[in-house]
Design an enzyme around this catalytic site. Sequence first.
Site, PDB file in Angstrom:
ATOM      1  N   LYS A 126       0.876  -1.187   0.000  1.00 55.16           N
ATOM      2  CA  LYS A 126       0.000   0.000   0.000  1.00 55.16           C
ATOM      3  C   LYS A 126       0.902   1.222   0.000  1.00 55.16           C
ATOM      4  O   LYS A 126       2.018   1.172   0.507  1.00 55.16           O
ATOM      5  CB  LYS A 126      -0.875   0.011   1.257  1.00 55.16           C
ATOM      6  CG  LYS A 126      -2.101   0.886   1.147  1.00 55.16           C
ATOM      7  CD  LYS A 126      -3.246   0.129   0.514  1.00 55.16           C
ATOM      8  CE  LYS A 126      -4.437   0.992   0.242  1.00 55.16           C
ATOM      9  NZ  LYS A 126      -5.593   0.159  -0.171  1.00 55.16           N
ATOM     10  N   ASP A 166      -7.030   4.225  -4.440  1.00 58.23           N
ATOM     11  CA  ASP A 166      -7.681   4.091  -3.129  1.00 58.23           C
ATOM     12  C   ASP A 166      -8.302   5.469  -2.876  1.00 58.23           C
ATOM     13  O   ASP A 166      -8.544   6.216  -3.842  1.00 58.23           O
ATOM     14  CB  ASP A 166      -6.671   3.684  -2.044  1.00 58.23           C
ATOM     15  CG  ASP A 166      -7.342   3.232  -0.749  1.00 58.23           C
ATOM     16  OD1 ASP A 166      -7.818   2.091  -0.692  1.00 58.23           O
ATOM     17  OD2 ASP A 166      -7.419   4.033   0.213  1.00 58.23           O
TER      18      ASP A 166
HETATM   19  P1  NDP Z   1     -12.967   7.728  -2.770  1.00 53.75           P
HETATM   20  O1  NDP Z   1     -11.889   8.710  -2.612  1.00 53.75           O
HETATM   21  O2  NDP Z   1     -13.562   7.507  -4.115  1.00 53.75           O
HETATM   22  O3  NDP Z   1     -14.175   8.061  -1.771  1.00 53.75           O
HETATM   23  C1  NDP Z   1     -13.961   8.120  -0.414  1.00 53.75           C
HETATM   24  C2  NDP Z   1     -15.269   8.442   0.269  1.00 53.75           C
HETATM   25  O4  NDP Z   1     -15.108   8.267   1.667  1.00 53.75           O
HETATM   26  C3  NDP Z   1     -15.705   9.881   0.066  1.00 53.75           C
HETATM   27  O5  NDP Z   1     -17.106   9.966   0.088  1.00 53.75           O
HETATM   28  C4  NDP Z   1     -15.077  10.565   1.266  1.00 53.75           C
HETATM   29  O6  NDP Z   1     -15.686  11.781   1.651  1.00 53.75           O
HETATM   30  C5  NDP Z   1     -15.284   9.519   2.329  1.00 53.75           C
HETATM   31  N1  NDP Z   1     -14.271   9.699   3.381  1.00 53.75           N
HETATM   32  C6  NDP Z   1     -12.929   9.725   3.228  1.00 53.75           C
HETATM   33  N2  NDP Z   1     -12.322   9.971   4.397  1.00 53.75           N
HETATM   34  C7  NDP Z   1     -13.313  10.099   5.296  1.00 53.75           C
HETATM   35  C8  NDP Z   1     -13.321  10.361   6.678  1.00 53.75           C
HETATM   36  N3  NDP Z   1     -12.184  10.539   7.364  1.00 53.75           N
HETATM   37  N4  NDP Z   1     -14.533  10.405   7.306  1.00 53.75           N
HETATM   38  C9  NDP Z   1     -15.689  10.228   6.605  1.00 53.75           C
HETATM   39  N5  NDP Z   1     -15.725   9.995   5.286  1.00 53.75           N
HETATM   40  C10 NDP Z   1     -14.564   9.930   4.650  1.00 53.75           C
HETATM   41  O7  NDP Z   1     -12.396   6.356  -2.172  1.00 53.75           O
HETATM   42  P2  NDP Z   1     -12.905   4.867  -2.397  1.00 53.75           P
HETATM   43  O8  NDP Z   1     -14.373   4.840  -2.576  1.00 53.75           O
HETATM   44  O9  NDP Z   1     -12.041   4.255  -3.433  1.00 53.75           O
HETATM   45  O10 NDP Z   1     -12.509   4.187  -1.008  1.00 53.75           O
HETATM   46  C11 NDP Z   1     -13.421   4.089   0.081  1.00 53.75           C
HETATM   47  C12 NDP Z   1     -12.959   2.986   1.017  1.00 53.75           C
HETATM   48  O11 NDP Z   1     -12.900   1.727   0.300  1.00 53.75           O
HETATM   49  C13 NDP Z   1     -11.564   3.164   1.625  1.00 53.75           C
HETATM   50  O12 NDP Z   1     -11.550   2.594   2.909  1.00 53.75           O
HETATM   51  C14 NDP Z   1     -10.680   2.314   0.704  1.00 53.75           C
HETATM   52  O13 NDP Z   1      -9.498   1.899   1.356  1.00 53.75           O
HETATM   53  C15 NDP Z   1     -11.614   1.159   0.446  1.00 53.75           C
HETATM   54  N6  NDP Z   1     -11.330   0.348  -0.744  1.00 53.75           N
HETATM   55  C16 NDP Z   1     -11.222   0.915  -1.970  1.00 53.75           C
HETATM   56  C17 NDP Z   1     -10.998   0.112  -3.083  1.00 53.75           C
HETATM   57  C18 NDP Z   1     -10.959   0.656  -4.453  1.00 53.75           C
HETATM   58  O14 NDP Z   1     -10.835  -0.140  -5.396  1.00 53.75           O
HETATM   59  N7  NDP Z   1     -11.089   1.951  -4.657  1.00 53.75           N
HETATM   60  C19 NDP Z   1     -10.810  -1.333  -2.943  1.00 53.75           C
HETATM   61  C20 NDP Z   1     -11.022  -1.839  -1.594  1.00 53.75           C
HETATM   62  C21 NDP Z   1     -11.242  -1.000  -0.549  1.00 53.75           C
HETATM   63  P3  NDP Z   1     -14.883  13.172   1.439  1.00 53.75           P
HETATM   64  O15 NDP Z   1     -15.063  13.492  -0.016  1.00 53.75           O
HETATM   65  O16 NDP Z   1     -15.556  14.136   2.338  1.00 53.75           O
HETATM   66  O17 NDP Z   1     -13.459  12.936   1.817  1.00 53.75           O
HETATM   67  O1  2IT Z   2      -7.843  -1.621  -0.662  1.00 55.65           O
HETATM   68  C1  2IT Z   2      -7.798  -2.127  -1.805  1.00 55.65           C
HETATM   69  O2  2IT Z   2      -7.941  -3.335  -1.997  1.00 55.65           O
HETATM   70  C2  2IT Z   2      -7.615  -1.209  -2.933  1.00 55.65           C
HETATM   71  N1  2IT Z   2      -7.538  -0.009  -2.733  1.00 55.65           N
HETATM   72  C3  2IT Z   2      -7.455  -1.765  -4.324  1.00 55.65           C
HETATM   73  C4  2IT Z   2      -6.051  -2.241  -4.564  1.00 55.65           C
HETATM   74  C5  2IT Z   2      -5.735  -2.659  -5.965  1.00 55.65           C
HETATM   75  O3  2IT Z   2      -4.548  -2.968  -6.165  1.00 55.65           O
HETATM   76  O4  2IT Z   2      -6.601  -2.692  -6.830  1.00 55.65           O
END
Ligand code: NDP
Ligand code: 2IT
Length: 447
Positions: A126, A166
């Site tokens: 990461k 992420d």
């Molecule tokens: P994005 O940046 O697309 O969206 C993040 C969302 O979470 C936004 O709505 C943001 O709001 C909110 N958020 C971020 N920080 C906080 C906080 N401290 N408190 C409350 N809300 C918060 O990210 P993703 O959708 O890609 O990721 C969301 C989660 O999923 C994370 O935990 C990530 O690690 C996990 N994840 C992502 C993957 C991927 O493929 N993208 C894969 C597996 C897991 P704001 O705009 O206000 O910051």
């Molecule tokens: O938390 C996760 O699994 C991700 N942000 C996606 C990682 C990836 O390599 O696609």
Amino acid sequence: MKQTIEAFLDLVKQRNGHEPEFLQAVEEVAETVLPYIVKHDIYYGKNILLRMVEPERLISFRVSWVDDDGEIQVNRGYRVQMNSSIGPYKGGLRFHPTVNASILKFLAFEQVFKNALTTLPMGGGKGGSDFDPKGKSDNEIMRFCHAFMSELFRYIGHNTDVPAGDIGVGTREIGFLFGMYKKLTNEFTGVLTGKGMSWGGSLIRPEATGYGNVYFAQKMLETKGDNFKGKTVVISGSGNVAQYAAEKALHLGGKIVTLSDSSGYIYDANGIDEEKLAFVMELKNIKRGRISEYVDTYPDAEYFEGKTPWEVKCHVALPCATQNELDENDAKLLLKNGCICVSEGANMPSTKEAIAAFHKAKILFAPGKASNAGGVATSGLEMTQNSLRFKWSREEVDSKLKEIMNDIHASCLEYGKDEDGYIDYVKGANIAGFVKVADAMLAQGIV
Ligand code: NDP
Ligand code: 2IT
């Protein structure tokens, strides 16, 4: 057993005492995996878990860049290369002001287990930066991404370490990062996943984490002879994972009533339908606005500033924002309101106490390392297509994703069933992931 776990955690605390999120992730794994190790001679006495909690390499570097006002900005960049015993390091990059070594080590540690569960050959890593993309112009984002990659490129490669997105890193950022990697190395390789569709990206990758989470929840509901039809679904976040979790839950007959961001949540009692979801996607992905703006267009909905959506009555909860966004009180509220299923789209969104409350109530609860693995799994499928120099159709990738989520569910059942028949998905995911990585480490010797 309690003493063994305490002694192990004491040692980890001595070394990482100032890293609360990392300790939280390690504690959860130790509590479920150490009892398994003790009962299995091939793993016992080999300090395998102790080796797993130490990153193979942690890189930290300066990122300096110039903003639109001509000011010089300095951020900190990282890559945690946690474990490469079953494949190249693989995991996302997070750009958020809260990013530090603790958060990235917890994410990298979880990633090792998650990637092992996908059945694909990917190690865990990461990275990211404390850079805040909010309010930055496209040019500033580009300059930052280029500066970040001008250092990171030394440590990654399609057979070494393959980053992805992420929080704060989506297709736009992956594009700028890829452009600089290609320029510096003079190679067009699948070094990053989450690429655009015309330059090596995989269909379904943008949807994969959210879709996969709902596929996993569907499998959990099936164990009770149930499904999404007519279920009220509460979702946190409004980014990549939340948007596509909403889309899939909607397709399966669920009624989505909330979305949120770090400022608050919106409640739409009529349900967020396809048209409203398309509005949210444009608002968040193109206009880069705030979720509060939803109520300007849909005045029947309400906005709750500074609150999280767990107080809303629901059958299914999908936390899709960030770590520790759902605590013990939230868990109790969800339970009181009749919630039967919690499937984590985010990484470690539920606190330890919240998970304990879900387990005590014996509801369906899936930890992110199982239920959000569809994102990285589809990244693995993107790597395969890049190596093949080929592109699969949406249907092909989606059916592979579904199959992988079903396999992960089956692994959780294999290792997670309690004596009374309750499925502890936390235990199941941790042990299944551990076994795969530990077997590879044992085969490769002490390196
Ligand atoms: P994005 O940046 O697309 O969206 C993040 C969302 O979470 C936004 O709505 C943001 O709001 C909110 N958020 C971020 N920080 C906080 C906080 N401290 N408190 C409350 N809300 C918060 O990210 P993703 O959708 O890609 O990721 C969301 C989660 O999923 C994370 O935990 C990530 O690690 C996990 N994840 C992502 C993957 C991927 O493929 N993208 C894969 C597996 C897991 P704001 O705009 O206000 O910051
Ligand atoms: O938390 C996760 O699994 C991700 N942000 C996606 C990682 C990836 O390599 O696609």
